[in-house]
Write a protein that holds these residues in place. Structure first.
Motif, short mmCIF file in Angstrom:
data_model
loop_
_atom_site.label_atom_id
_atom_site.label_comp_id
_atom_site.label_asym_id
_atom_site.label_seq_id
_atom_site.Cartn_x
_atom_site.Cartn_y
_atom_site.Cartn_z
N THR A 96 22.73 -23.90 -16.06
CA THR A 96 22.05 -22.98 -15.14
C THR A 96 21.89 -21.60 -15.74
O THR A 96 20.95 -20.87 -15.40
CB THR A 96 22.81 -22.88 -13.80
N VAL A 97 22.81 -21.23 -16.64
CA VAL A 97 22.69 -19.95 -17.34
C VAL A 97 21.49 -19.99 -18.28
O VAL A 97 20.69 -19.05 -18.35
CB VAL A 97 23.99 -19.63 -18.11
N LEU A 98 21.37 -21.09 -19.00
CA LEU A 98 20.23 -21.25 -19.90
C LEU A 98 18.91 -21.23 -19.14
O LEU A 98 17.93 -20.61 -19.56
CB LEU A 98 20.36 -22.57 -20.67
N THR A 99 18.91 -21.90 -17.98
CA THR A 99 17.69 -21.94 -17.16
C THR A 99 17.30 -20.55 -16.67
O THR A 99 16.13 -20.16 -16.72
CB THR A 99 17.90 -22.87 -15.96
N SER A 100 18.30 -19.78 -16.22
CA SER A 100 18.01 -18.43 -15.73
C SER A 100 17.45 -17.55 -16.85
O SER A 100 16.50 -16.80 -16.64
CB SER A 100 19.26 -17.79 -15.13
N PHE A 101 18.02 -17.68 -18.05
CA PHE A 101 17.52 -16.88 -19.18
C PHE A 101 16.09 -17.25 -19.52
O PHE A 101 15.24 -16.38 -19.73
CB PHE A 101 18.42 -17.10 -20.40
N GLN A 102 15.81 -18.55 -19.53
CA GLN A 102 14.46 -19.00 -19.87
C GLN A 102 13.43 -18.57 -18.83
O GLN A 102 12.33 -18.10 -19.17
CB GLN A 102 14.44 -20.52 -20.02
N GLN A 103 13.80 -18.69 -17.56
CA GLN A 103 12.87 -18.33 -16.49
C GLN A 103 12.56 -16.84 -16.50
O GLN A 103 11.39 -16.43 -16.35
CB GLN A 103 13.45 -18.75 -15.14
N SER B 37 12.86 -14.79 -19.08
CA SER B 37 12.13 -14.47 -20.31
C SER B 37 10.66 -14.84 -20.20
O SER B 37 9.78 -14.14 -20.73
CB SER B 37 12.77 -15.20 -21.50
N SER B 38 10.38 -15.93 -19.51
CA SER B 38 9.00 -16.41 -19.40
C SER B 38 8.20 -15.66 -18.35
O SER B 38 7.02 -15.34 -18.55
CB SER B 38 9.00 -17.91 -19.07
N ASN B 39 8.83 -15.37 -17.22
CA ASN B 39 8.10 -14.83 -16.07
C ASN B 39 8.23 -13.32 -15.89
O ASN B 39 7.40 -12.70 -15.22
CB ASN B 39 8.55 -15.53 -14.79
N TYR B 40 9.29 -12.73 -16.45
CA TYR B 40 9.53 -11.30 -16.28
C TYR B 40 9.79 -10.67 -17.65
O TYR B 40 10.88 -10.18 -17.93
CB TYR B 40 10.72 -11.07 -15.34
N PHE B 41 8.75 -10.70 -18.48
CA PHE B 41 8.89 -10.27 -19.86
C PHE B 41 8.55 -8.81 -20.09
O PHE B 41 8.74 -8.28 -21.19
CB PHE B 41 8.00 -11.13 -20.76
N GLN C 265 13.42 -3.86 -11.07
CA GLN C 265 14.12 -4.25 -9.84
C GLN C 265 15.08 -5.42 -10.11
O GLN C 265 16.19 -5.46 -9.59
CB GLN C 265 13.10 -4.65 -8.77
N LEU C 266 14.63 -6.36 -10.93
CA LEU C 266 15.46 -7.50 -11.28
C LEU C 266 16.71 -7.05 -12.03
O LEU C 266 17.82 -7.55 -11.79
CB LEU C 266 14.64 -8.48 -12.13
N GLU D 22 16.21 -2.68 -22.20
CA GLU D 22 17.23 -3.54 -21.61
C GLU D 22 16.91 -5.02 -21.82
O GLU D 22 15.77 -5.45 -21.71
CB GLU D 22 17.37 -3.27 -20.10
N ASN D 23 17.96 -5.78 -22.11
CA ASN D 23 17.86 -7.23 -22.23
C ASN D 23 18.03 -7.82 -20.83
O ASN D 23 19.10 -8.24 -20.43
CB ASN D 23 18.95 -7.75 -23.18
N VAL D 24 16.95 -7.79 -20.07
CA VAL D 24 17.03 -8.18 -18.66
C VAL D 24 17.39 -9.65 -18.51
O VAL D 24 18.25 -10.01 -17.70
CB VAL D 24 15.70 -7.86 -17.94
N ALA D 25 16.77 -10.52 -19.28
CA ALA D 25 17.09 -11.95 -19.20
C ALA D 25 18.55 -12.20 -19.56
O ALA D 25 19.24 -12.99 -18.91
CB ALA D 25 16.16 -12.74 -20.12
N GLY D 26 19.03 -11.50 -20.59
CA GLY D 26 20.43 -11.65 -20.97
C GLY D 26 21.37 -11.13 -19.91
O GLY D 26 22.42 -11.72 -19.64
N SER D 27 20.99 -10.02 -19.27
CA SER D 27 21.84 -9.44 -18.22
C SER D 27 21.92 -10.36 -17.01
O SER D 27 22.99 -10.57 -16.43
CB SER D 27 21.28 -8.08 -17.80
N VAL D 28 20.78 -10.94 -16.62
CA VAL D 28 20.76 -11.87 -15.49
C VAL D 28 21.61 -13.10 -15.81
O VAL D 28 22.38 -13.58 -14.97
CB VAL D 28 19.31 -12.28 -15.15
N SER D 29 21.49 -13.60 -17.04
CA SER D 29 22.27 -14.78 -17.42
C SER D 29 23.76 -14.45 -17.48
O SER D 29 24.60 -15.29 -17.15
CB SER D 29 21.79 -15.33 -18.76
N MET D 30 24.09 -13.22 -17.88
CA MET D 30 25.49 -12.79 -17.91
C MET D 30 26.08 -12.80 -16.51
O MET D 30 27.20 -13.26 -16.29
CB MET D 30 25.57 -11.37 -18.51
#
Length: 379
Positions: A15-22, A24-28, A43-44, A237-245
């Motif tokens: 699920t962490v991998l999925t969140s990072f991918q999503q 990265s793809s949709n909020y780049f 906001q994210l 900021e590494n937003v995808a990484g932060s969300v996955s963290m």
């Protein structure tokens, strides 16, 4: 495959991998961009920070996303030293800290700072009295880990925080990379100013982490630029990484609540089984962390034992992953006062919440076979 090297790194949760991918793809977009897409990403990012703060029971502005433990430790130690050097240049730590702490301290010594490296007992634990006595008028920082990455020994951070709280001119930093989700630690203590966490130790992604910086603490930033993260860590900021963290942090916190007792039970089975092997000496204290067991097989070469186990698809380690390729004795075990035959033959097993009893039983039997095989070859 039986993976028992979770203190080096963990298998990322799907699920962490999925969140990072999503993300990265949709909020780049760049969260600093003023257009609507950039605003959505911003906001994210703030939502991720808010959720992290809730999980850690701290304020949102006290959460700084980093690239992991090494950056967090360097930010804390060098940031305090450079910001507050007019107040004093004395730092207190222990002899068994992670290389990212010890080397950061040594680098500051070249700039005129003075560092006290406190000893530990045979259980790998620093004496609270030694910390108290080491404090000087010019002490600005105490940096001590919560859980040792090789021994699994738990430091008396609460008692040290009690002391630090009585000295408002100094700061207390905890390296909690190995403790998050396994050994509870309350960051609400007034004596704790900084705390380092890493994503890939809790089934998150490499390159992600958090540094807790309480709102009373000021740091000299290591990075200068766009003033992101309260001007403490400039850079997009590494937003995808932060969300996955945050996703990984949430999962590990839930498991800490529901499954910690089970991890202790599995660890105790491992501990007792190792003690029953005549050739094995357990180095980890009985009251250590629930996921790390360090032991020695005197007369054997740890790298040979690791390769023998790997042939059976069982993976363990020797020392910290940051120093495991060095053939010398474990500096941690040496600091604990162990003899050379133990410090040069040490092995580390580190569990996760996914580790099963069946895997431990299989590891023990395979270890016995490997020891017998090694002894036969050496005859």
């Amino acid at each position: 495959m039986i993976y028992l090297d979770n203190s080096a790194t963990t298998l990322p949760d799907p699920t962490v991998l999925t969140s990072f991918q999503q993300i990265s793809s949709n909020y780049f977009a760049n969260p600093s961009s003023i257009h609507p897409l950039g605003g959505q990403v911003e906001q994210l990012f703030h939502m991720a920070k808010k959720q992290a703060a809730e999980l850690l029971k701290v304020r949102q502005e006290e959460v700084v996303f980093t690239s992991g433990g090494t950056e967090g430790n360097n930010m804390a130690i060098k940031g305090i030293a450079l910001q507050h050097q007019q107040r004093g240049k004395h730092i207190i730590t222990t002899e068994i800290e992670h290389p990212s702490v010890l080397e950061a301290c040594r680098s500051l010594e070249t700039l005129g700072f003075h560092v006290t490296y406190l000893p530990v007992n045979q259980s790998g634990v620093v004496a609270v009295e030694d910390v108290q006595q080491a404090i000087r008028e010019d002490t600005i920082l105490i940096t001590i880990m919560h859980v040792n990455n090789e021994m699994g020994s738990i430091q008396p951070t609460k008692e040290i925080a009690d002391i630090a709280a009585k000295h408002p001119k100094l700061f207390f930093h905890i390296d909690n990379v190995q403790g998050v989700g396994k050994v509870p630690l309350s960051l609400s203590h007034p004596g704790i100013n900084l705390c380092t966490m890493s994503g890939h130790k809790i089934h998150g992604l490499k390159g992600t982490g958090i540094l807790y910086v309480d709102n009373r603490t000021t740091l000299f930033p290591l990075f200068h630029g766009g003033e992101q993260e309260r001007n403490l860590r400039s850079g997009t900021e590494n937003v995808a990484g932060s969300v996955s963290m945050v996703k990984a942090l949430r999962i590990i916190k839930e498991k800490e609540t529901t499954t910690l007792d089970q991890m202790y039970e599995i660890r105790n089975v491992l501990f007792e089984a190792l003690q029953e092997i005549p050739e094995v000496i357990v180095n980890t204290p009985n009251n250590g962390a629930p996921h790390i067991v360090n032991f020695s097989v005197p007369g054997t070469k740890p790298e040979v034992m690791i390769h023998m186990l790997a042939e059976k698809e069982i993976y363990i380690s020797t020392k910290s992953a940051c120093s495991s390729k060095q053939a010398d004795a474990s500096k941690i075990l040496k600091a604990c006062g162990f003899t050379k035959d133990r410090t040069t033959s040490a092995l580390r097993v580190s569990l996760s919440y996914e580790t099963t009893l069946e895997e431990i039983y299989q590891f023990i039997e395979t270890l016995k076979q490997a020891i017998r095989q090694f002894k036969k070859v050496m005859e």
